[in-house]
Enzyme design. Structure first.
Site, PDB file in Angstrom:
ATOM      1  N   TRP A  38      -9.172   1.209   0.114  1.00  0.00           N
ATOM      2  CA  TRP A  38      -7.988   0.674  -0.576  1.00  0.00           C
ATOM      3  C   TRP A  38      -7.795  -0.801  -0.273  1.00  0.00           C
ATOM      4  O   TRP A  38      -7.444  -1.585  -1.166  1.00  0.00           O
ATOM      5  CB  TRP A  38      -6.745   1.497  -0.276  1.00  0.00           C
ATOM      6  CG  TRP A  38      -6.854   2.866  -0.858  1.00  0.00           C
ATOM      7  CD1 TRP A  38      -6.904   4.048  -0.185  1.00  0.00           C
ATOM      8  CD2 TRP A  38      -6.994   3.203  -2.259  1.00  0.00           C
ATOM      9  NE1 TRP A  38      -7.055   5.090  -1.072  1.00  0.00           N
ATOM     10  CE2 TRP A  38      -7.116   4.611  -2.344  1.00  0.00           C
ATOM     11  CE3 TRP A  38      -7.040   2.456  -3.442  1.00  0.00           C
ATOM     12  CZ2 TRP A  38      -7.272   5.283  -3.566  1.00  0.00           C
ATOM     13  CZ3 TRP A  38      -7.184   3.113  -4.660  1.00  0.00           C
ATOM     14  CH2 TRP A  38      -7.300   4.506  -4.709  1.00  0.00           C
ATOM     15  N   ASP A  70       0.631  -1.805   1.985  1.00  0.00           N
ATOM     16  CA  ASP A  70       0.405  -0.731   1.026  1.00  0.00           C
ATOM     17  C   ASP A  70       0.630   0.594   1.755  1.00  0.00           C
ATOM     18  O   ASP A  70      -0.265   1.114   2.405  1.00  0.00           O
ATOM     19  CB  ASP A  70      -1.027  -0.815   0.486  1.00  0.00           C
ATOM     20  CG  ASP A  70      -1.391   0.369  -0.402  1.00  0.00           C
ATOM     21  OD1 ASP A  70      -0.531   1.247  -0.615  1.00  0.00           O
ATOM     22  OD2 ASP A  70      -2.544   0.415  -0.888  1.00  0.00           O
ATOM     23  N   LYS A 100       1.593  10.510  -3.290  1.00  0.00           N
ATOM     24  CA  LYS A 100       1.098  11.032  -2.023  1.00  0.00           C
ATOM     25  C   LYS A 100       2.244  11.670  -1.241  1.00  0.00           C
ATOM     26  O   LYS A 100       2.236  12.851  -0.992  1.00  0.00           O
ATOM     27  CB  LYS A 100       0.471   9.909  -1.184  1.00  0.00           C
ATOM     28  CG  LYS A 100      -1.000   9.603  -1.446  1.00  0.00           C
ATOM     29  CD  LYS A 100      -1.302   9.030  -2.781  1.00  0.00           C
ATOM     30  CE  LYS A 100      -2.749   8.785  -3.063  1.00  0.00           C
ATOM     31  NZ  LYS A 100      -3.176   7.399  -3.081  1.00  0.00           N
TER      32      LYS A 100
HETATM   33  C1  LIG Z   1      -3.791   6.377  -3.721  1.00  0.00           C
HETATM   34  C2  LIG Z   1      -3.726   5.028  -3.130  1.00  0.00           C
HETATM   35  C3  LIG Z   1      -3.753   3.872  -3.923  1.00  0.00           C
HETATM   36  C4  LIG Z   1      -3.903   3.923  -5.427  1.00  0.00           C
HETATM   37  O1  LIG Z   1      -2.770   4.456  -5.984  1.00  0.00           O
HETATM   38  P1  LIG Z   1      -2.545   4.541  -7.568  1.00  0.00           P
HETATM   39  O2  LIG Z   1      -1.113   4.928  -7.631  1.00  0.00           O
HETATM   40  O3  LIG Z   1      -3.482   5.593  -8.070  1.00  0.00           O
HETATM   41  O4  LIG Z   1      -2.834   3.227  -8.154  1.00  0.00           O
HETATM   42  C5  LIG Z   1      -3.656   2.652  -3.301  1.00  0.00           C
HETATM   43  N1  LIG Z   1      -3.533   2.552  -1.977  1.00  0.00           N
HETATM   44  C6  LIG Z   1      -3.505   3.635  -1.167  1.00  0.00           C
HETATM   45  C7  LIG Z   1      -3.362   3.458   0.308  1.00  0.00           C
HETATM   46  C8  LIG Z   1      -3.596   4.901  -1.723  1.00  0.00           C
HETATM   47  O5  LIG Z   1      -3.566   5.990  -0.937  1.00  0.00           O
END
Ligand SMILES: *Cc1c(COP(=O)(O)O)cnc(C)c1O
Length: 355
Positions: A101, A169, A193
């Site tokens: 990521w 993030d 998540k």
């Molecule tokens: C799943 C995830 C993403 C991507 O998320 P989307 O909502 O599909 O764009 C980005 N960063 C992390 C840490 C993630 O777990």
């Protein structure tokens, strides 16, 4: 019958939340409408959104000089929105590279500024969280991924960045542990998540960081526009926001983030203790940097992976296959994964190992 769902995302939701949503599906609180059918500018939905925001603020003790934005586009859209809004005339931004990521965030930021890698764990295949940071005091911001969902690496501390805004993030560990929001310039998370359904993205941003976008920034990518319009510049993801609001209430009823964190520590410990004791299963991640949310593990004999997954499914446990870039297995044990789910998994692993 419901399964134990170890998916990394979209992921398990609290059963109580789904039951409430079911009960309110056709007629929300006597409105005669489903939340999906409501105008986002009507008083019913405005109330739902305002309550979700105030519950989130309470759960994370968000200071009043931070805006909460309910957006779309996922965390992936934030990979561009962050540099578009936060570069603010600076030449470069610092990024900590800890895995899949982080790499995607870096790739996107390079379109808007120079990216300096403040630290990387690539030398050991992204299996730890780097402690030594090479920071530039003139950077626009420092970006990191406190929980790498794929590699299962989590920072147990917050990088110290002085006056340079810290951007995180938190897609896969938001609301799983206590955080001090004032240490961050901006926090973002895709909802699917640890919050709610896919389609909603949450951004928590310090007010003074908004308002100076790179030339050509689309209106929809300008934080300030969303902040000034209470996330209603256009139609927000209304149903996702409603479910997220129910999840916030569920968290409050459980006793808030501290209670949730204690439970998460306990759940992760059950799994890691077993992995460490086992002759057959292994965790690839450095002990101090293991994620409480996403637990990758491998079987000593990879030829038994398929049998392991098949047996798990028969025992009512699904989505344990590891990410294709890592292999092996991964158990995502977010807030909504009950203790019983983790215990059932460990019992199954013991039986598999000893069979
Ligand atoms: C799943 C995830 C993403 C991507 O998320 P989307 O909502 O599909 O764009 C980005 N960063 C992390 C840490 C993630 O777990």
């Amino acid at each position: 019958m419901r399964v134990y769902n170890f998916s990394a995302g979209p992921a398990v939701l609290p059963e109580e939340v789904l039951q409430t949503a079911r009960d309110e599906m056709l007629d929300w609180h006597g409105s005669g409408m489903s939340v999906m059918e409501m105008s986002h500018r009507g008083k019913e939905f405005m109330g739902i959104a305002a309550e979700a925001e105030s519950d989130l603020r309470e759960l994370l003790s968000i200071p009043s000089n931070y805006k909460v934005l309910f957006l779309q586009g996922g965390a992936s859209a934030q990979f561009s929105m962050v540099p578009m809004n936060l570069v603010r005339g600076k030449k470069s931004a610092d990024y900590i590279n800890t895995g899949e990521w982080s790499k995607k965030a870096i790739k996107e930021a390079k379109k808007y500024c120079e990216v300096k890698i403040a630290a990387s764990s690539e030398d050991r295949n992204f299996t730890y969280a780097p402690k030594e940071l090479k920071l530039d005091s003139d950077a626009a911001y420092v970006h990191y991924t406190p929980n790498e969902t794929i590699g299962g690496v989590e920072f147990n501390w917050v990088p110290e960045t002085g006056n340079v805004p810290l951007v995180a993030d938190m897609s896969s560990n938001i609301l799983s542990r206590k955080i001090d929001v004032s240490k961050y310039g901006l926090i973002y998370a895709g909802a699917q998540k640890n919050i709610g359904p896919a389609g909603l993205t949450i951004v928590i941003v310090r007010e003074d960081l908004m308002g100076e976008t790179v030339p050509g920034t689309p209106t929809m990518f300008d934080y300030k526009i969303h902040a000034e319009n209470d996330s209603m510049y256009n139609t927000p993801p209304t149903y996702g926001l409603y479910i997220a609001g129910l999840v916030f209430k569920w968290l409050k009823n459980m006793g808030g983030i501290e209670k949730m964190e204690a439970k998460n520590i306990e759940k992760a410990k059950i799994l890691y203790d077993y992995l460490d004791a086992s002759e057959f299963f292994q965790s690839p991640v450095a002990r101090d940097d293991r994620s409480r949310m996403n637990v990758p593990f491998t079987l000593k004999d990879a030829s038994r992976d398929e049998a392991f997954l098949k047996g798990a499914k028969a025992a009512n446990m699904v989505q344990l296959k590891g990410h294709r870039s890592v292999g092996g297995m991964r158990a995502s044990i977010y807030n909504a994964m009950p203790m019983e789910g983790v215990k059932t998994l460990v019992e199954y692993m013991k039986a598999f190992e000893n069979a």
